[in-house]
Motif scaffolding. Structure first.
Motif, PDB file in Angstrom:
ATOM      1  N   ILE A  73       0.807  -1.219   0.000  1.00 34.98           N
ATOM      2  CA  ILE A  73       0.000   0.000   0.000  1.00 34.98           C
ATOM      3  C   ILE A  73       0.843   1.273   0.000  1.00 34.98           C
ATOM      4  O   ILE A  73       0.526   2.223  -0.703  1.00 34.98           O
ATOM      5  N   GLY A  74       1.930   1.314   0.768  1.00 30.84           N
ATOM      6  CA  GLY A  74       2.765   2.517   0.807  1.00 30.84           C
ATOM      7  C   GLY A  74       3.391   2.815  -0.543  1.00 30.84           C
ATOM      8  O   GLY A  74       3.422   3.967  -0.987  1.00 30.84           O
ATOM      9  N   ASP A  75       3.886   1.771  -1.197  1.00 35.70           N
ATOM     10  CA  ASP A  75       4.492   1.953  -2.518  1.00 35.70           C
ATOM     11  C   ASP A  75       3.443   2.325  -3.562  1.00 35.70           C
ATOM     12  O   ASP A  75       3.680   3.165  -4.425  1.00 35.70           O
ATOM     13  N   ALA A  76       2.280   1.682  -3.473  1.00 34.41           N
ATOM     14  CA  ALA A  76       1.198   1.993  -4.419  1.00 34.41           C
ATOM     15  C   ALA A  76       0.741   3.435  -4.250  1.00 34.41           C
ATOM     16  O   ALA A  76       0.544   4.161  -5.227  1.00 34.41           O
ATOM     17  N   ALA A  77       0.587   3.856  -3.011  1.00 31.72           N
ATOM     18  CA  ALA A  77       0.162   5.230  -2.747  1.00 31.72           C
ATOM     19  C   ALA A  77       1.177   6.222  -3.309  1.00 31.72           C
ATOM     20  O   ALA A  77       0.804   7.198  -3.962  1.00 31.72           O
ATOM     21  N   ALA A  78       2.453   5.972  -3.053  1.00 33.57           N
ATOM     22  CA  ALA A  78       3.499   6.866  -3.567  1.00 33.57           C
ATOM     23  C   ALA A  78       3.488   6.887  -5.098  1.00 33.57           C
ATOM     24  O   ALA A  78       3.687   7.940  -5.713  1.00 33.57           O
ATOM     25  N   ALA A  79       3.230   5.762  -5.719  1.00 36.00           N
ATOM     26  CA  ALA A  79       3.243   5.672  -7.182  1.00 36.00           C
ATOM     27  C   ALA A  79       2.134   6.495  -7.828  1.00 36.00           C
ATOM     28  O   ALA A  79       2.279   6.943  -8.970  1.00 36.00           O
ATOM     29  N   VAL A  80       1.034   6.703  -7.113  1.00 33.20           N
ATOM     30  CA  VAL A  80      -0.082   7.458  -7.697  1.00 33.20           C
ATOM     31  C   VAL A  80      -0.237   8.841  -7.074  1.00 33.20           C
ATOM     32  O   VAL A  80      -1.195   9.550  -7.375  1.00 33.20           O
ATOM     33  N   GLY A  81       0.683   9.229  -6.191  1.00 33.33           N
ATOM     34  CA  GLY A  81       0.621  10.554  -5.583  1.00 33.33           C
ATOM     35  C   GLY A  81      -0.444  10.675  -4.518  1.00 33.33           C
ATOM     36  O   GLY A  81      -1.091  11.719  -4.396  1.00 33.33           O
ATOM     37  N   ALA A  82      -0.626   9.620  -3.753  1.00 30.90           N
ATOM     38  CA  ALA A  82      -1.637   9.622  -2.692  1.00 30.90           C
ATOM     39  C   ALA A  82      -0.996   9.118  -1.401  1.00 30.90           C
ATOM     40  O   ALA A  82       0.218   8.913  -1.338  1.00 30.90           O
ATOM     41  N   THR A  83      -1.826   8.932  -0.414  1.00 27.29           N
ATOM     42  CA  THR A  83      -1.374   8.365   0.854  1.00 27.29           C
ATOM     43  C   THR A  83      -2.037   7.002   1.034  1.00 27.29           C
ATOM     44  O   THR A  83      -3.081   6.730   0.434  1.00 27.29           O
ATOM     45  N   PRO A  84      -1.442   6.153   1.858  1.00 22.30           N
ATOM     46  CA  PRO A  84      -2.109   4.877   2.139  1.00 22.30           C
ATOM     47  C   PRO A  84      -3.520   5.078   2.690  1.00 22.30           C
ATOM     48  O   PRO A  84      -4.437   4.336   2.347  1.00 22.30           O
TER      49      PRO A  84
END
Length: 143
Positions: A3-14
């Motif tokens: 989730i942390g990596d996914a959030a960073a990849a889309v410019g969001a937060t977990p």
């Protein structure tokens, strides 16, 4: 992808990703054996689409109404909201877009009236000059 990596990849937060899942914008991602969310490239594409639509001014509630079509954002090139063929639904419904545009137009009108009122309030008040032509005692004289 966690989730942390996914959030960073889309410019969001977990927290935002969990919120989108809770509100039904994103189906629950698969889980690892340890129970952690595991996002796929398709999930990331949907998340990017969600973030893009939110940045355009649509709300989470707007998107919740078309959540079943959000995965189509991951598989199609961006284009106008018009359906590609008669009878085929647009990815982002024209009703949703028209409603959001109407809300934005109303907000622009409100802000324009507010700006105009503020401008009018910034104009110096006319100075009272008595009939004899002499300003009151203590009044500041400006040439």
């Amino acid at each position: 992808m966690r989730i942390g990596d996914a959030a960073a990849a889309v410019g969001a937060t977990p927290r935002a990703l969990r919120f989108y899942e809770q509100r039904g914008l994103l189906p629950p991602p698969r889980r690892t054996r340890a129970g952690q969310r595991d996002y796929t490239p398709d999930d990331l594409a949907v998340l990017r689409g969600i973030r893009h639509l939110l940045a355009l001014g649509l709300t989470v509630e707007d998107l919740a109404g078309i959540a079943d079509r959000l995965p189509l954002l991951a598989t199609r090139e961006p284009r106008r909201c018009r359906p590609p063929a008669p009878g085929e639904p647009a990815i982002v419904g024209t009703t949703v877009v028209r409603r959001r545009v109407a809300v934005l137009d109303a907000e622009i009108d409100r802000l324009t009236r507010l700006r105009d009122a503020l401008r009018a309030g910034l104009c110096p008040a006319p100075r009272h000059v008595p009939a004899d032509g002499h300003p009151a005692v203590g009044a500041r004289h400006t040439p």
